[in-house]
Scaffold this active site. Structure first.
Site, PDB file in Angstrom:
ATOM      1  N   LEU A 166       0.696  -1.273   0.023  1.00  0.00           N
ATOM      2  CA  LEU A 166      -0.127  -0.067  -0.043  1.00  0.00           C
ATOM      3  C   LEU A 166       0.767   1.305  -0.049  1.00  0.00           C
ATOM      4  O   LEU A 166       1.504   1.397   1.080  1.00  0.00           O
ATOM      5  CB  LEU A 166      -0.877  -0.106   0.955  1.00  0.00           C
ATOM      6  CG  LEU A 166      -1.787  -1.289   1.163  1.00  0.00           C
ATOM      7  CD1 LEU A 166      -2.540  -1.341   2.624  1.00  0.00           C
ATOM      8  CD2 LEU A 166      -2.576  -1.598   0.097  1.00  0.00           C
ATOM      9  N   GLU A 167       0.985   1.791  -1.148  1.00  0.00           N
ATOM     10  CA  GLU A 167       1.680   3.093  -1.325  1.00  0.00           C
ATOM     11  C   GLU A 167       1.328   4.377  -1.547  1.00  0.00           C
ATOM     12  O   GLU A 167       2.116   5.491  -1.945  1.00  0.00           O
ATOM     13  CB  GLU A 167       3.040   2.754  -2.421  1.00  0.00           C
ATOM     14  CG  GLU A 167       3.797   1.697  -1.929  1.00  0.00           C
ATOM     15  CD  GLU A 167       4.999   1.164  -2.833  1.00  0.00           C
ATOM     16  OE1 GLU A 167       5.561   2.204  -3.452  1.00  0.00           O
ATOM     17  OE2 GLU A 167       5.006  -0.021  -3.651  1.00  0.00           O
ATOM     18  N   ASP A 168      -0.276   4.457  -1.595  1.00  0.00           N
ATOM     19  CA  ASP A 168      -0.962   5.349  -1.936  1.00  0.00           C
ATOM     20  C   ASP A 168      -0.962   6.216  -0.494  1.00  0.00           C
ATOM     21  O   ASP A 168      -1.964   5.858   0.044  1.00  0.00           O
ATOM     22  CB  ASP A 168      -2.451   5.159  -2.405  1.00  0.00           C
ATOM     23  CG  ASP A 168      -3.106   6.191  -2.854  1.00  0.00           C
ATOM     24  OD1 ASP A 168      -2.460   7.380  -2.685  1.00  0.00           O
ATOM     25  OD2 ASP A 168      -4.369   6.043  -3.428  1.00  0.00           O
TER      26      ASP A 168
END
Length: 501
Positions: A166-168
């Site tokens: 999860l990089e948002d």
């Protein structure tokens, strides 16, 4: 070393019961495992945990990385990325938007390659999300469809471990809650069926640990009663905060901060917090120009991980674990297929394998005695059964002893599973086993297209590009031909003027 106050403290005499208690405690300590590589902590209902290494593999990257091939990949386990929302159907899982689960099986033989890795004794973790495209929960607002999407990936690949990359940094609480509830449902279903499903969160970190969004993502999972195996730190791309600092100092600082955050989130001691984290560096050149993760940094990270008791190490990515070559001019520009370092192929993988408690999987142990080779059945084989009398062109696929092989060059009479000292000595590459329920691949036929092709005429002249129908199969001429029967047996497939469509 004694404390400053130890001299002033009166000595206590040990009674017989106390002596017996000390003996019992010491005996228990001696018999217990020591050091992280052999310790079996029981943080999750008594489940034994040991250190492991599993590099990420970008499934859709070109050139394709053969994670299933021991000559290309020495790692026993891999993390395959990335499962994201399809651009056509938002609640449908896809591999990088390029392949559905079904087309990944036919287009890049993914199911068979996973089965091949398992033949070697390894296994896969599927990673949802990544830096590009939309993770399923971010695109799919329908709770039931989202749950079904996650379930379909777990069921298709028989997964015991999944990862959420999860990089948002703008993800909302609603998306996090939706994802957590769906994952909890799938995990509960697996547990009810007597199966396990580890869930990892892979999150960006800085020297202060997780961002506020990362902390929220972890809390959302825990609040939904998801059993989260741990947090995997993306120890890379520190940007301006890393100016003037070594990669080792940045990685150790960020992991130290993360251990405290994880301990707080789980409500455990800092020592137990360390055992719930993993680290994933970006090998070689990072996206930040002055950050380069060297082999020496990897060695230091392994030692640090052992000292602190990290659960897992990984790297981004196995695709990049090689030299860029002489034609790649500017190695400060990040490549998806090489590290930018002067290194041997697979050097990082070989080094990180030392962290794994068990030796890398090399294949199943042999049973006593020699079993007769299995008999291949054409009705359950996706490709023709290999024949010593048939000539095979490069990229031809055959079935032999329930496995699928790919021809590396023109070959005839070379048994696909013949023992060889080096992989270069055989014209065949083992792709993986024949899968349950497979049948021969359908051959394109005239009935499958709206175009009504003329039946092949032995007296007609055909030129390159002409298409005909013969015995229900469509063929295209590769060059000028007259009287050459489409599909007729030939010694060398390159000799026939007809190509099956």
């Amino acid at each position: 070393m004694s404390s400053p106050d130890s001299a002033a403290e009166p000595r206590r005499r040990l009674s017989v019961p106390r002596i017996l208690l000390v003996v019992v405690v010491v005996a228990a300590a001696v018999s217990a495992p020591f050091a992280f590589r052999t310790v079996q902590d029981r943080l999750d209902a008594g489940a034994a945990r040991t250190s492991s290494f599993a590099p990420y593999v970008d499934v859709t990257n070109t050139p394709q990385f053969s994670f299933e091939d021991p000559s290309a990949n020495a790692a026993g386990n891999v993390v395959l990325g990335f499962v994201v929302s399809s651009t056509d159907v938002v609640c449908q899982p896809s591999w990088g938007t390029a392949y559905s689960l079904a087309t990944a099986s036919t287009g890049i033989d993914l199911d068979r390659r996973i089965a091949r890795l398992r033949q070697r004794g390894g296994d896969v973790t599927a990673s949802f999300g990544g830096a590009s495209n939309k993770e399923l929960a971010a695109a799919c607002a329908d709770q039931a469809k989202l749950t079904a999407a996650y379930r379909s990936v777990v069921d298709r690949y028989r997964l015991t471990s999944i990862d959420f990359d999860l990089e948002d940094g703008r993800e909302t609480a609603a998306v996090m809650a939706r994802r957590a509830q769906a994952v909890r449902t799938v995990q509960a279903e697996q547990n009810a069926a007597g199966k396990s499903l580890d869930v990892w969160l892979t999150l960006p970190v800085g020297t202060s640990g997780l961002t506020s969004v990362g902390v929220a993502a972890l809390k959302a999972m825990l609040a939904a009663n998801v059993s989260v195996a741990g947090v995997n730190a993306l120890t890379m791309d520190y940007g301006s905060s890393g100016t003037g600092r070594t990669m080792t100092s940045l990685v150790e600082a960020s992991l130290t901060s993360l251990a405290g955050q994880v301990a707080t989130a789980y409500g455990v001691s800092t020592g137990e917090g360390w055992q719930r984290i993993a680290a994933t560096p970006m090998i070689g050149q990072n996206d930040t120009a002055d950050e380069r993760f060297q082999l020496t940094d990897a060695s230091t990270l392994i030692a640090f991980a052992r000292e602190k008791g990290l659960r897992r190490l990984s790297m981004w990515s196995a695709n990049r674990d090689n030299n860029c070559g002489v034609n790649y001019v500017d190695t400060t520009i990040v490549s998806n297929s090489c590290s930018g370092l002067d290194q041997e192929q697979g050097a990082f993988t070989a080094l990180f394998n030392e962290f794994t408690a068990a030796d890398p999987a090399t294949g199943p142990s042999s049973a006593a005695g020699v079993a007769a080779p299995p008999t291949d059945d054409p009705s359950t084989s996706p490709y023709p059964i290999w024949s010593a009398l048939t000539a095979y062109a490069k990229n031809s696929k055959v079935v032999w002893h329930h496995n699928v092989y790919l021809a590396k060059w023109w070959t005839q009479g070379d048994t696909p599973d013949a023992p060889v000292t080096n992989a270069a000595d055989t014209p065949w590459t083992l792709i993986g086993p024949v899968l349950a329920g497979e049948t021969p691949l359908a051959t394109a036929s005239a009935s499958a297209t709206a175009i009504a092709y003329a039946t092949w005429n032995p007296t007609a002249t055909y030129v390159a590009g002409d298409r005909v129908r013969y015995h229900g199969v469509v063929y295209q001429a590769k060059w000028w031909t007259l009287g050459d029967v489409p599909g007729a047996p030939v010694d060398d497939p390159s000799d026939t003027p007809w190509q099956t469509l």
